[in-house]
Write a protein that holds these residues in place. Structure first.
Motif, PDB file in Angstrom:
ATOM      1  N   VAL A  18      -5.080 -25.725 -34.229  1.00  0.00           N
ATOM      2  CA  VAL A  18      -5.158 -25.520 -35.553  1.00  0.00           C
ATOM      3  C   VAL A  18      -4.723 -27.020 -36.441  1.00  0.00           C
ATOM      4  O   VAL A  18      -4.072 -28.387 -35.880  1.00  0.00           O
ATOM      5  CB  VAL A  18      -3.839 -25.447 -36.034  1.00  0.00           C
ATOM      6  CG1 VAL A  18      -3.276 -25.088 -37.508  1.00  0.00           C
ATOM      7  CG2 VAL A  18      -3.734 -24.369 -35.495  1.00  0.00           C
ATOM      8  N   LEU A  19      -5.284 -28.016 -37.162  1.00  0.00           N
ATOM      9  CA  LEU A  19      -5.346 -29.039 -37.580  1.00  0.00           C
ATOM     10  C   LEU A  19      -4.042 -28.932 -38.327  1.00  0.00           C
ATOM     11  O   LEU A  19      -3.784 -28.281 -39.521  1.00  0.00           O
ATOM     12  CB  LEU A  19      -6.751 -29.357 -39.061  1.00  0.00           C
ATOM     13  CG  LEU A  19      -7.909 -29.201 -37.964  1.00  0.00           C
ATOM     14  CD1 LEU A  19      -9.037 -29.726 -39.667  1.00  0.00           C
ATOM     15  CD2 LEU A  19      -8.721 -29.944 -36.728  1.00  0.00           C
ATOM     16  N   VAL A  20      -4.082 -30.619 -38.195  1.00  0.00           N
ATOM     17  CA  VAL A  20      -2.068 -30.867 -39.504  1.00  0.00           C
ATOM     18  C   VAL A  20      -2.650 -32.003 -39.915  1.00  0.00           C
ATOM     19  O   VAL A  20      -3.520 -33.229 -39.330  1.00  0.00           O
ATOM     20  CB  VAL A  20      -1.458 -31.103 -37.878  1.00  0.00           C
ATOM     21  CG1 VAL A  20      -0.016 -31.561 -38.634  1.00  0.00           C
ATOM     22  CG2 VAL A  20      -1.424 -29.955 -37.259  1.00  0.00           C
ATOM     23  N   ALA A  21      -2.418 -32.302 -41.804  1.00  0.00           N
ATOM     24  CA  ALA A  21      -2.898 -33.826 -41.415  1.00  0.00           C
ATOM     25  C   ALA A  21      -1.287 -34.521 -42.328  1.00  0.00           C
ATOM     26  O   ALA A  21      -0.479 -33.793 -42.634  1.00  0.00           O
ATOM     27  CB  ALA A  21      -3.579 -33.170 -43.270  1.00  0.00           C
ATOM     28  N   SER A  22      -1.830 -35.894 -42.781  1.00  0.00           N
ATOM     29  CA  SER A  22      -0.392 -36.142 -43.282  1.00  0.00           C
ATOM     30  C   SER A  22      -0.753 -36.978 -43.607  1.00  0.00           C
ATOM     31  O   SER A  22      -1.947 -38.102 -43.937  1.00  0.00           O
ATOM     32  CB  SER A  22       0.350 -36.719 -42.106  1.00  0.00           C
ATOM     33  OG  SER A  22       1.205 -37.254 -42.604  1.00  0.00           O
TER      34      SER A  22
ATOM     35  N   LEU B 220       2.394 -36.488 -37.330  1.00  0.00           N
ATOM     36  CA  LEU B 220       2.016 -35.267 -37.087  1.00  0.00           C
ATOM     37  C   LEU B 220       2.427 -34.791 -35.268  1.00  0.00           C
ATOM     38  O   LEU B 220       2.624 -33.883 -35.019  1.00  0.00           O
ATOM     39  CB  LEU B 220       0.085 -35.882 -36.833  1.00  0.00           C
ATOM     40  CG  LEU B 220      -0.532 -36.229 -37.575  1.00  0.00           C
ATOM     41  CD1 LEU B 220      -2.039 -36.885 -36.824  1.00  0.00           C
ATOM     42  CD2 LEU B 220      -0.823 -35.065 -38.839  1.00  0.00           C
ATOM     43  N   ALA B 221       3.227 -36.115 -35.169  1.00  0.00           N
ATOM     44  CA  ALA B 221       3.791 -35.674 -33.577  1.00  0.00           C
ATOM     45  C   ALA B 221       4.629 -35.086 -33.794  1.00  0.00           C
ATOM     46  O   ALA B 221       5.443 -33.922 -33.141  1.00  0.00           O
ATOM     47  CB  ALA B 221       4.078 -36.782 -33.344  1.00  0.00           C
ATOM     48  N   ALA B 222       5.844 -34.964 -34.982  1.00  0.00           N
ATOM     49  CA  ALA B 222       7.256 -34.357 -35.270  1.00  0.00           C
ATOM     50  C   ALA B 222       6.336 -32.313 -35.460  1.00  0.00           C
ATOM     51  O   ALA B 222       7.445 -31.754 -35.404  1.00  0.00           O
ATOM     52  CB  ALA B 222       7.332 -34.936 -36.763  1.00  0.00           C
ATOM     53  N   GLN B 223       5.182 -32.595 -36.101  1.00  0.00           N
ATOM     54  CA  GLN B 223       4.451 -31.436 -36.040  1.00  0.00           C
ATOM     55  C   GLN B 223       4.560 -31.199 -34.195  1.00  0.00           C
ATOM     56  O   GLN B 223       3.282 -29.570 -34.869  1.00  0.00           O
ATOM     57  CB  GLN B 223       3.296 -30.635 -36.606  1.00  0.00           C
ATOM     58  CG  GLN B 223       4.373 -31.326 -37.666  1.00  0.00           C
ATOM     59  CD  GLN B 223       5.186 -30.476 -38.678  1.00  0.00           C
ATOM     60  OE1 GLN B 223       6.117 -30.616 -39.760  1.00  0.00           O
ATOM     61  NE2 GLN B 223       5.135 -28.812 -38.879  1.00  0.00           N
ATOM     62  N   GLY B 224       3.854 -31.370 -33.642  1.00  0.00           N
ATOM     63  CA  GLY B 224       3.660 -31.306 -31.983  1.00  0.00           C
ATOM     64  C   GLY B 224       1.940 -31.687 -32.005  1.00  0.00           C
ATOM     65  O   GLY B 224       1.295 -31.314 -31.810  1.00  0.00           O
ATOM     66  N   ALA B 225       1.912 -32.431 -32.761  1.00  0.00           N
ATOM     67  CA  ALA B 225       0.090 -32.418 -33.326  1.00  0.00           C
ATOM     68  C   ALA B 225      -0.090 -33.946 -32.396  1.00  0.00           C
ATOM     69  O   ALA B 225       0.408 -34.901 -32.655  1.00  0.00           O
ATOM     70  CB  ALA B 225      -0.389 -32.390 -34.541  1.00  0.00           C
ATOM     71  N   GLU B 226      -1.300 -34.453 -31.928  1.00  0.00           N
ATOM     72  CA  GLU B 226      -2.236 -34.457 -31.242  1.00  0.00           C
ATOM     73  C   GLU B 226      -3.161 -35.678 -32.840  1.00  0.00           C
ATOM     74  O   GLU B 226      -3.946 -35.018 -32.506  1.00  0.00           O
ATOM     75  CB  GLU B 226      -3.130 -35.146 -30.219  1.00  0.00           C
ATOM     76  CG  GLU B 226      -3.759 -35.836 -29.545  1.00  0.00           C
ATOM     77  CD  GLU B 226      -5.003 -35.434 -28.643  1.00  0.00           C
ATOM     78  OE1 GLU B 226      -5.342 -36.291 -28.423  1.00  0.00           O
ATOM     79  OE2 GLU B 226      -4.870 -34.124 -28.493  1.00  0.00           O
ATOM     80  N   PRO B 227      -2.427 -37.161 -32.826  1.00  0.00           N
ATOM     81  CA  PRO B 227      -3.394 -37.404 -33.946  1.00  0.00           C
ATOM     82  C   PRO B 227      -4.664 -37.585 -33.995  1.00  0.00           C
ATOM     83  O   PRO B 227      -5.201 -38.578 -32.461  1.00  0.00           O
ATOM     84  CB  PRO B 227      -2.892 -38.785 -34.330  1.00  0.00           C
ATOM     85  CG  PRO B 227      -1.014 -39.272 -33.828  1.00  0.00           C
ATOM     86  CD  PRO B 227      -1.093 -37.754 -32.451  1.00  0.00           C
ATOM     87  N   LEU B 228      -5.699 -37.445 -34.132  1.00  0.00           N
ATOM     88  CA  LEU B 228      -7.419 -37.678 -33.367  1.00  0.00           C
ATOM     89  C   LEU B 228      -7.760 -38.445 -34.798  1.00  0.00           C
ATOM     90  O   LEU B 228      -9.075 -38.850 -33.734  1.00  0.00           O
ATOM     91  CB  LEU B 228      -7.617 -36.666 -34.030  1.00  0.00           C
ATOM     92  CG  LEU B 228      -7.505 -35.131 -33.645  1.00  0.00           C
ATOM     93  CD1 LEU B 228      -8.630 -33.592 -34.037  1.00  0.00           C
ATOM     94  CD2 LEU B 228      -7.252 -35.341 -31.907  1.00  0.00           C
ATOM     95  N   PHE B 229      -7.364 -39.006 -35.808  1.00  0.00           N
ATOM     96  CA  PHE B 229      -7.847 -40.335 -36.614  1.00  0.00           C
ATOM     97  C   PHE B 229      -7.494 -40.381 -37.849  1.00  0.00           C
ATOM     98  O   PHE B 229      -6.570 -39.469 -38.222  1.00  0.00           O
ATOM     99  CB  PHE B 229     -10.709 -39.405 -36.762  1.00  0.00           C
ATOM    100  CG  PHE B 229     -10.112 -37.916 -38.116  1.00  0.00           C
ATOM    101  CD1 PHE B 229      -9.978 -38.169 -39.042  1.00  0.00           C
ATOM    102  CD2 PHE B 229     -10.329 -37.298 -36.715  1.00  0.00           C
ATOM    103  CE1 PHE B 229      -9.688 -37.370 -39.987  1.00  0.00           C
ATOM    104  CE2 PHE B 229     -10.696 -35.593 -38.156  1.00  0.00           C
ATOM    105  CZ  PHE B 229     -10.294 -35.707 -39.355  1.00  0.00           C
TER     106      PHE B 229
ATOM    107  N   GLY C 267      -4.270 -34.448 -37.125  1.00  0.00           N
ATOM    108  CA  GLY C 267      -4.892 -34.346 -35.770  1.00  0.00           C
ATOM    109  C   GLY C 267      -4.198 -32.778 -35.824  1.00  0.00           C
ATOM    110  O   GLY C 267      -5.399 -31.933 -36.270  1.00  0.00           O
ATOM    111  N   ALA C 268      -4.342 -32.463 -34.341  1.00  0.00           N
ATOM    112  CA  ALA C 268      -4.487 -31.071 -34.071  1.00  0.00           C
ATOM    113  C   ALA C 268      -3.545 -30.326 -32.902  1.00  0.00           C
ATOM    114  O   ALA C 268      -3.278 -31.402 -31.903  1.00  0.00           O
ATOM    115  CB  ALA C 268      -6.030 -30.777 -33.653  1.00  0.00           C
ATOM    116  N   VAL C 269      -3.135 -29.001 -32.657  1.00  0.00           N
ATOM    117  CA  VAL C 269      -2.650 -28.621 -31.517  1.00  0.00           C
ATOM    118  C   VAL C 269      -2.948 -27.429 -31.331  1.00  0.00           C
ATOM    119  O   VAL C 269      -3.563 -26.366 -32.404  1.00  0.00           O
ATOM    120  CB  VAL C 269      -0.936 -28.263 -32.129  1.00  0.00           C
ATOM    121  CG1 VAL C 269      -0.757 -28.217 -33.800  1.00  0.00           C
ATOM    122  CG2 VAL C 269      -0.430 -28.063 -31.312  1.00  0.00           C
TER     123      VAL C 269
END
Length: 348
Positions: free
Chosen positions: A60-64, A96-105, A163-165
């Protein structure tokens, strides 16, 4: 009458050649951010990212998106630009990290009246440094030269991180009464509250190039300390298990941010005596009421991590082994919002 053929974009204030020179200059910095899924090159019409190559199966993509606020005023007045590039990345990837996501780009937007290649390059080099710290690739951006819109010597920044998780691992509000809250120490002001800081500096007649009233060295240098990037230790803690919720302490300070990771009906009780107030905040406490301090600044805690009680000691040790300074700052209780105990101890 002037010849129409004599009109040029450069004469109107936009130097295309300078922009192309900047792209060539910052390309090595972007290349250093390459990671699986992205090659870190610049210059195309868009940046590609291959989720499968990055090791994701059902992501799942996560954006900030964020900026640096009026910290830019201090950076530009002091002529120190690299740090705000790090800030720009940090403000996005910590969310992003606060949502559990790994930043990708990451992508950046740099807007100015007339391009100063040295200042712009320093900013982008800082962005690349932040991306490397967060493990994400700098895959593109926009440099906008807008004469007549921005005053000479001024620029603005915006950042965008994706990011993505893996599905099912998203960090949704899931804390419970009795959970423990660990606070990861900040590196100073980070990038919030600078409109108030600047007003205090002006009111006190302080010089950014003069001695800092709360630390060694120049005041401008002390205020421009970059935002700490928590991505790698947070992702490692999530992999270990026991983390219930995370809150990046940005605008809104310790009052508004911690409850954002809690489900309805629960509150966070924080003991303000559980950690020493860093010198910059002690200085600010001489000018700002404790309540205003807590709802404007991070006050020394950059990330609040809510954990299962039985995992608190092990996770604190994990964060410390990763180089973080950790404080046990409170717990989760029934209620709403944030309860701050011992706030009067910050009054100066």
């Amino acid at each position: 009458m002037a010849s129409r053929e004599g009109a040029t974009y450069k004469a109107a204030g936009v130097d295309i050649d300078a922009g192309e020179t900047l792209v060539r200059r910052i390309a090595p910095a972007a290349a250093r951010t390459a990671r699986p899924g992205a090659d870190g090159r610049l210059g195309g019409f868009g940046g590609f990212f291959d989720l499968r190559a990055a090791g994701f199966r059902d992501p799942v993509l996560v954006a900030s998106t964020d900026g640096v606020g009026t910290k830019l005023e201090i950076a530009q007045a002091a002529g120190r630009h690299r740090g705000v590039g790090i800030d720009l990345v940090a403000m996005c990837v910590n969310d992003l990290a606060a949502q559990g996501a790994e930043p990708l780009f990451f992508l950046d937007y740099f807007a100015t009246g007339a391009l100063d290649a040295d200042a712009a390059a320093a900013v982008v080099e800082g962005i690349a440094e932040g991306c490397i710290a967060a493990g994400c690739a700098l895959i593109g951006g926009e440099t906008a030269e807008m004469p007549g819109f921005y005053p000479a010597g001024r620029y603005d920044l915006a950042g965008f991180a994706v990011g993505a998780v893996e599905r099912g691992r998203m960090k949704q509000p899931g804390a419970r009464p009795g959970d423990v809250v660990l606070g990861l120490a900040s590196d100073g002001l980070h990038a919030n509250g600078f409109s108030l800081v600047r007003r205090i500096v002006e009111r006190e007649g302080l010089d950014l190039g003069g001695s800092s009233p709360f630390s060694e060295g120049a005041l401008g240098e002390a205020l421009l300390r970059p935002t700490r990037i928590y991505v790698r230790p947070v992702l490692a803690a999530l992999a270990e298990g026991g983390v219930r919720a995370l809150a990046h302490i940005t605008g809104g300070g310790l009052v508004e941010n911690p409850p954002r990771g809690l489900p309805p009906g629960l509150a966070m009780r924080i003991d303000c005596a559980a950690w020493p107030l860093p010198p910059v905040f002690e200085w600010l406490a001489g000018h700002v009421a404790p309540e205003e301090l807590a709802r404007t600044f991070n006050c020394g805690i950059g990330m609040a991590v809510t954990v299962q009680p039985e995992r608190a000691e092990a996770l604190a040790a994990s964060f410390e082994a990763a180089g973080e300074t950790v404080f046990r700052i409170g717990g989760v209780v029934e209620g709403e919002g944030t309860a701050l105990d011992g706030l009067e101890g910050w009054r100066r």
